[in-house]
Scaffold this active site. Structure first.
Site, PDB file in Angstrom:
ATOM      1  N   ASP A  44       0.843  -1.198   0.000  1.00 41.24           N
ATOM      2  CA  ASP A  44       0.000   0.000   0.000  1.00 41.24           C
ATOM      3  C   ASP A  44       0.874   1.242   0.000  1.00 41.24           C
ATOM      4  O   ASP A  44       1.499   1.577   1.001  1.00 41.24           O
ATOM      5  CB  ASP A  44      -0.925   0.009   1.225  1.00 41.24           C
ATOM      6  CG  ASP A  44      -1.859   1.208   1.218  1.00 41.24           C
ATOM      7  OD1 ASP A  44      -2.960   1.089   0.651  1.00 41.24           O
ATOM      8  OD2 ASP A  44      -1.484   2.264   1.754  1.00 41.24           O
ATOM      9  N   TYR A  49       3.888   9.596  -0.175  1.00 42.65           N
ATOM     10  CA  TYR A  49       4.809   8.977   0.772  1.00 42.65           C
ATOM     11  C   TYR A  49       6.269   9.219   0.395  1.00 42.65           C
ATOM     12  O   TYR A  49       7.157   9.026   1.231  1.00 42.65           O
ATOM     13  CB  TYR A  49       4.556   7.473   0.877  1.00 42.65           C
ATOM     14  CG  TYR A  49       3.179   7.111   1.383  1.00 42.65           C
ATOM     15  CD1 TYR A  49       2.334   8.063   1.949  1.00 42.65           C
ATOM     16  CD2 TYR A  49       2.689   5.809   1.272  1.00 42.65           C
ATOM     17  CE1 TYR A  49       1.064   7.731   2.397  1.00 42.65           C
ATOM     18  CE2 TYR A  49       1.425   5.467   1.725  1.00 42.65           C
ATOM     19  CZ  TYR A  49       0.612   6.427   2.273  1.00 42.65           C
ATOM     20  OH  TYR A  49      -0.643   6.091   2.708  1.00 42.65           O
TER      21      TYR A  49
END
Length: 319
Positions: A44, A49
């Site tokens: 995921d 990120y």
């Protein structure tokens, strides 16, 4: 490995995945490789990120070494807030696929229901929340419906097998279902005993939308960001510890994960520690008593640590 069949495609999404949020960039490739070696089959990630390129390197190495085949790994990513305009959605999906060294995502989500002013990836990537990279947060006048329809074209073009949403409440979910040509396959939300979101879970089940829970350990995910609101740790909570003692050898973390996964809610814990990484994956070999699930649910404080409904006063509306 237990899976969830997604409603439109029937594709099987693993019930337990490895979350890449806050995985140290310099170690991401090795961490992903080791996670796949340990048996994880769901990764995921998200553009925000900042470690998708490294995650792709780890996945590519695992495929090259015969640890996994591409079709055995379910890869999720997310569209960031600055790319909500219809002309930016596919462009960024292709960039993220290139970072991952993939031809398609198994699942691609709209990260937040908040459209921010566009930042060219050549200027800064990931752009994060701040338009100026420091303190200036600006909204963009892009309706969520526009973004969602652009997401549907990703399925048409083969860039994503499934699309979904994240950080969405029940009222917005109902609105999406009014205009969706391709129904969202998955809703990813913050969900833990301090925030069970029982009505939202019931609503998703009614419309056959799978749920992925993030922040399964509650405030523990937010300590280093000083966003835990000084709420007591679930991992150290006496009630959670008492429940864990009933299941020989299981940790509070495993019990918290099972509280969700036993009810068909996918979980995506992350860890930079290999032993905990393995423990998180192997939490499904216990069955919690219904009374224990109820006890954990009773810890509800409506404690939300990542609130998309709270508009920062620094935001200049429709800048």
């Amino acid at each position: 490995m237990a899976t969830i069949a997604l409603s439109r495609t029937g594709q099987k999404m693993p019930l337990v995945g490895f979350g890449l949020w806050k995985v140290t960039k310099s170690s991401t490739a090795d961490t992903v490789y080791k996670a796949l070696q340990a048996g994880y089959r769901l990764l995921d990630g998200a553009g925000d990120y900042g470690n998708e390129k490294e995650a792709g390197e780890g996945l590519a190495r695992a495929i090259k070494d015969g640890v996994v085949k591409r079709e055995e790994v379910f890869v999720t990513s997310k569209l960031w807030n600055t790319f909500h305009a219809k002309e930016h959605v596919a462009k960024l999906a292709r960039k993220q696929l290139a970072d991952w060294q993939l031809e398609y995502f198994d699942l691609f989500l709209i990260h937040f229901p908040i459209s921010l002013k566009y930042v060219d990836p050549e200027t800064r990537y990931p752009p994060e929340w701040f338009y100026d990279g420091k303190s200036q947060v600006e909204l963009q006048n892009t309706p969520y419906e526009e973004t969602y329809h652009a997401m549907e074209t990703l399925v048409d073009e083969g860039l994503a097998k499934n699309i979904g949403i994240s950080n969405v409440n029940g009222s917005l979910l109902i609105d999406i279902l009014r205009y969706a040509r391709i129904k969202p396959a998955v809703l990813q939300v913050e969900l833990h005993p301090y925030l069970p979101q029982e009505q939202l879970v019931t609503l998703c089940k009614k419309y056959d939308i799978a749920i992925t829970a993030y922040c399964s350990f509650g405030p523990a995910s937010w300590l280093e960001l000083d966003m835990h609101k000084h709420v007591p740790s679930l991992l150290d909570h006496d009630v959670v510890a008492q429940v864990a003692k009933k299941y020989s050898g299981k940790t509070p973390a495993q019990v918290l994960l099972r509280w969700a996964s036993q009810r068909g809610i996918a979980v995506i814990p992350k860890s930079n520690n290999h032993d905990r990484l393995v423990q998180n994956l192997n939490h499904t070999d216990i069955t919690l008593d219904e009374a224990d699930i109820a006890t954990l649910t009773s810890l509800n404080q409506n404690a939300r640590f990542n609130d998309p409904g709270s508009i920062d006063p620094r935001i200049a509306i429709f800048a």
